[in-house]
Design a protein around this motif. Sequence first.
Motif, mmCIF file in Angstrom:
data_model
loop_
_atom_site.group_PDB
_atom_site.id
_atom_site.type_symbol
_atom_site.label_atom_id
_atom_site.label_comp_id
_atom_site.label_asym_id
_atom_site.label_seq_id
_atom_site.Cartn_x
_atom_site.Cartn_y
_atom_site.Cartn_z
ATOM 1 N N PRO A 143 0.857 -1.197 0.218
ATOM 2 C CA PRO A 143 0.120 -0.094 0.073
ATOM 3 C C PRO A 143 0.823 1.434 0.033
ATOM 4 C CG PRO A 143 0.080 -0.940 2.135
ATOM 5 C CD PRO A 143 0.757 -1.849 1.184
ATOM 6 N N ALA A 144 0.468 2.167 -0.690
ATOM 7 C CA ALA A 144 0.849 3.491 -0.504
ATOM 8 C C ALA A 144 0.074 4.211 0.353
ATOM 9 C CB ALA A 144 0.992 4.216 -2.075
ATOM 10 N N ARG A 145 0.779 4.664 1.407
ATOM 11 C CA ARG A 145 -0.062 5.304 2.383
ATOM 12 C C ARG A 145 0.448 6.911 2.752
ATOM 13 N NH1 ARG A 145 -2.040 1.419 5.856
ATOM 14 N NH2 ARG A 145 -1.248 -0.699 5.610
ATOM 15 N N ALA A 146 -0.481 7.655 3.254
ATOM 16 C CA ALA A 146 -0.254 8.988 3.467
ATOM 17 C C ALA A 146 0.623 9.244 4.815
ATOM 18 C CB ALA A 146 -1.638 9.796 3.610
ATOM 19 N N ARG A 147 1.642 9.863 4.617
ATOM 20 C CA ARG A 147 2.575 10.327 5.958
ATOM 21 C C ARG A 147 1.861 11.462 6.643
ATOM 22 N NH1 ARG A 147 8.131 10.766 2.930
ATOM 23 N NH2 ARG A 147 6.675 11.769 1.523
ATOM 24 N N LEU A 148 1.053 12.218 6.123
ATOM 25 C CA LEU A 148 0.395 13.465 6.478
ATOM 26 C C LEU A 148 -0.913 13.331 6.661
ATOM 27 C CD1 LEU A 148 1.359 16.491 7.497
ATOM 28 C CD2 LEU A 148 1.157 16.989 4.924
ATOM 29 N N GLY A 149 -1.341 14.006 7.510
ATOM 30 C CA GLY A 149 -3.061 14.264 7.536
ATOM 31 C C GLY A 149 -3.308 15.634 7.016
ATOM 32 N N GLY A 150 -4.357 15.419 6.093
ATOM 33 C CA GLY A 150 -5.029 16.593 5.463
ATOM 34 C C GLY A 150 -5.814 16.484 4.261
ATOM 35 N N THR A 151 -5.828 17.087 3.377
ATOM 36 C CA THR A 151 -6.746 17.188 2.088
ATOM 37 C C THR A 151 -5.951 16.712 0.777
ATOM 38 O OG1 THR A 151 -8.209 18.842 3.130
ATOM 39 C CG2 THR A 151 -8.438 18.339 0.883
ATOM 40 N N ILE A 152 -6.410 15.720 0.236
ATOM 41 C CA ILE A 152 -5.806 15.514 -0.993
ATOM 42 C C ILE A 152 -5.984 16.591 -2.210
ATOM 43 C CG2 ILE A 152 -5.674 13.839 -3.078
ATOM 44 C CD1 ILE A 152 -6.625 11.807 -0.899
#
Length: 322
Positions: free
Chosen positions: A45-54
Amino acid sequence: MRYLVFLLVALATLPLRAAELTLTPTEIQEWKAVYGEIETRDRVPARARLGGTIVALDVTEGDRVAAGQILARVQDEKLSFRLRAVDAQIESLNTQIETARTDLSRGESLRERGVVTVQRLDQLRTQVDILEGRIESTRAERRVIEQQVAEGDVLAPETGVVLSVPVSRGSVVTPGEVLADIGGGGAYVRLAVPERHATTLTEGGRIAFGPGSGLEAHEGRLAKVYPRIEGGRVLADIEVPGLEARFVGRRVPVRLPVGMRPALLVPQTALTRTGGLDFVTVTSPDGPVRRTVVPGQEIARDGTVWREILTGLRAGDTVVLP
């Protein structure tokens, strides 16, 4: 002379003795028809390292990607505010340190004339050192925020094909959330074999594919047999040279070797068909006799096509070959 000619003519008219084959049980490979699924060797899986909006999403299902390629970008507005706040602090500290350095330079000039004490000059130097340390600390804080902003880029963990993208542009994600599944490392065929055949599976064994699979011309190798049995089935992986992961999850028929068994084999040419029945000629005390048989599968050996005889013959029978 006439007698010799008569003897030669008589010998020429005698029927030639046909070839014969004594039946003995032969060990043949027994096959089990199962279905396998085409899978990728790795699924990362390619995961987000940061929370926020795409704010950017550059891939969709089926796209080919390279390791390290940017797949999407996540933005956190709070980081922009923090950067502006840190920049303002740095600007204020730069103004303060310019004033402090000017005071220190003036104090050194006055000290040479004996107007300023050594204690006051040390205070001015200490103030400059403190401000320089605060500036360096603030700059380090800015570099941390810049790194957090850079971590908004979601990178492909390895080279492969995008299998799924469960998010869309504008979605709000949290750190660690999956933005895309990447299948890489090549493709293989995964089997789920009934556990009664587990002991017959041998790593390195050759695997054939059934008709309709599109892989009839390929020969697979049993690369791995998993030790865990789930739901009464054993998982196994088959390596197939040149197999493409265009359709992951596609089911293909597989002929799996599950053991050896004895069988009676006769050449295909020994069978004759009359009235919808198959016959094989065998020897008997009274001469050649045609027996009705039920033939089974065809087996190619040494360039000759043989047929398994299911019923009608037994071991020790002598088959008359044409």
